[in-house]
Design a protein around this motif. Structure first.
Motif, mmCIF file in Angstrom:
data_model
loop_
_atom_site.group_PDB
_atom_site.id
_atom_site.type_symbol
_atom_site.label_atom_id
_atom_site.label_comp_id
_atom_site.label_asym_id
_atom_site.label_seq_id
_atom_site.Cartn_x
_atom_site.Cartn_y
_atom_site.Cartn_z
ATOM 1 N N ALA A 43 63.205 33.206 42.152
ATOM 2 C CA ALA A 43 61.969 33.078 43.159
ATOM 3 C C ALA A 43 60.940 32.328 42.817
ATOM 4 N N PHE A 44 60.692 31.979 41.602
ATOM 5 C CA PHE A 44 59.704 31.279 40.888
ATOM 6 C C PHE A 44 60.071 29.940 40.668
ATOM 7 N N LEU A 45 61.117 29.492 40.890
ATOM 8 C CA LEU A 45 61.648 28.109 40.401
ATOM 9 C C LEU A 45 60.704 27.056 41.449
ATOM 10 N N PRO A 46 60.743 27.232 42.599
ATOM 11 C CA PRO A 46 59.831 26.253 43.394
ATOM 12 C C PRO A 46 58.477 25.892 42.769
ATOM 13 N N LEU A 47 57.917 26.799 42.536
ATOM 14 C CA LEU A 47 56.241 26.741 42.315
ATOM 15 C C LEU A 47 56.299 26.478 40.586
ATOM 16 N N ALA A 48 57.257 26.903 39.857
ATOM 17 C CA ALA A 48 57.183 26.473 38.484
ATOM 18 C C ALA A 48 57.528 24.958 38.474
ATOM 19 N N THR A 49 58.455 24.448 39.205
ATOM 20 C CA THR A 49 58.805 23.149 39.259
ATOM 21 C C THR A 49 57.747 22.221 39.820
ATOM 22 N N ALA A 50 57.126 22.571 40.896
ATOM 23 C CA ALA A 50 55.747 21.758 41.032
ATOM 24 C C ALA A 50 54.820 21.936 40.444
ATOM 25 N N MET A 51 54.525 22.997 39.801
ATOM 26 C CA MET A 51 53.395 22.852 38.717
ATOM 27 C C MET A 51 53.826 21.999 37.536
ATOM 28 N N GLY A 52 54.958 22.308 36.991
ATOM 29 C CA GLY A 52 55.443 21.152 35.996
ATOM 30 C C GLY A 52 55.358 19.921 36.489
ATOM 31 N N ASN A 53 55.637 19.513 37.412
ATOM 32 C CA ASN A 53 55.778 18.047 37.983
ATOM 33 C C ASN A 53 54.270 17.415 37.826
ATOM 34 N N SER A 54 53.231 18.268 38.679
ATOM 35 C CA SER A 54 51.960 17.988 38.598
ATOM 36 C C SER A 54 51.255 17.700 37.399
ATOM 37 N N LEU A 55 51.680 18.568 36.112
ATOM 38 C CA LEU A 55 51.356 18.344 34.892
ATOM 39 C C LEU A 55 51.670 17.011 34.379
ATOM 40 N N ALA A 56 52.935 16.597 34.715
ATOM 41 C CA ALA A 56 53.429 15.106 34.044
ATOM 42 C C ALA A 56 52.724 13.974 34.975
ATOM 43 N N GLU A 57 52.283 14.103 35.841
ATOM 44 C CA GLU A 57 51.872 12.981 36.684
ATOM 45 C C GLU A 57 50.566 12.534 35.952
#
Length: 57
Positions: A43-57
């Motif tokens: 259930a938390f995969l989409p949010l965690a993925t988006a947050m991780g991607n934003s940190l990498a930018e």
């Protein structure tokens, strides 16, 4: 995250982001993150993925 930062730039508002542990490494080599493990809640995969991607930018 960038969009929010752009929108709030120059405003009298603050953006507070509370992150989770999904980006934490779980092995000594720092190659596997918690989000990549079998026990991470789906259930938390989409949010965690988006947050991780934003940190990498």
């Amino acid at each position: 995250m960038k969009h929010l930062a752009d929108v709030l730039s120059g405003a009298d508002a603050r953006l507070i982001v509370v992150g989770g542990a999904g980006s934490l490494y779980v092995n000594p080599e720092h190659t596997v993150q918690l989000i990549q493990t079998d026990g991470f809640p789906e259930a938390f995969l989409p949010l965690a993925t988006a947050m991780g991607n934003s940190l990498a930018e």
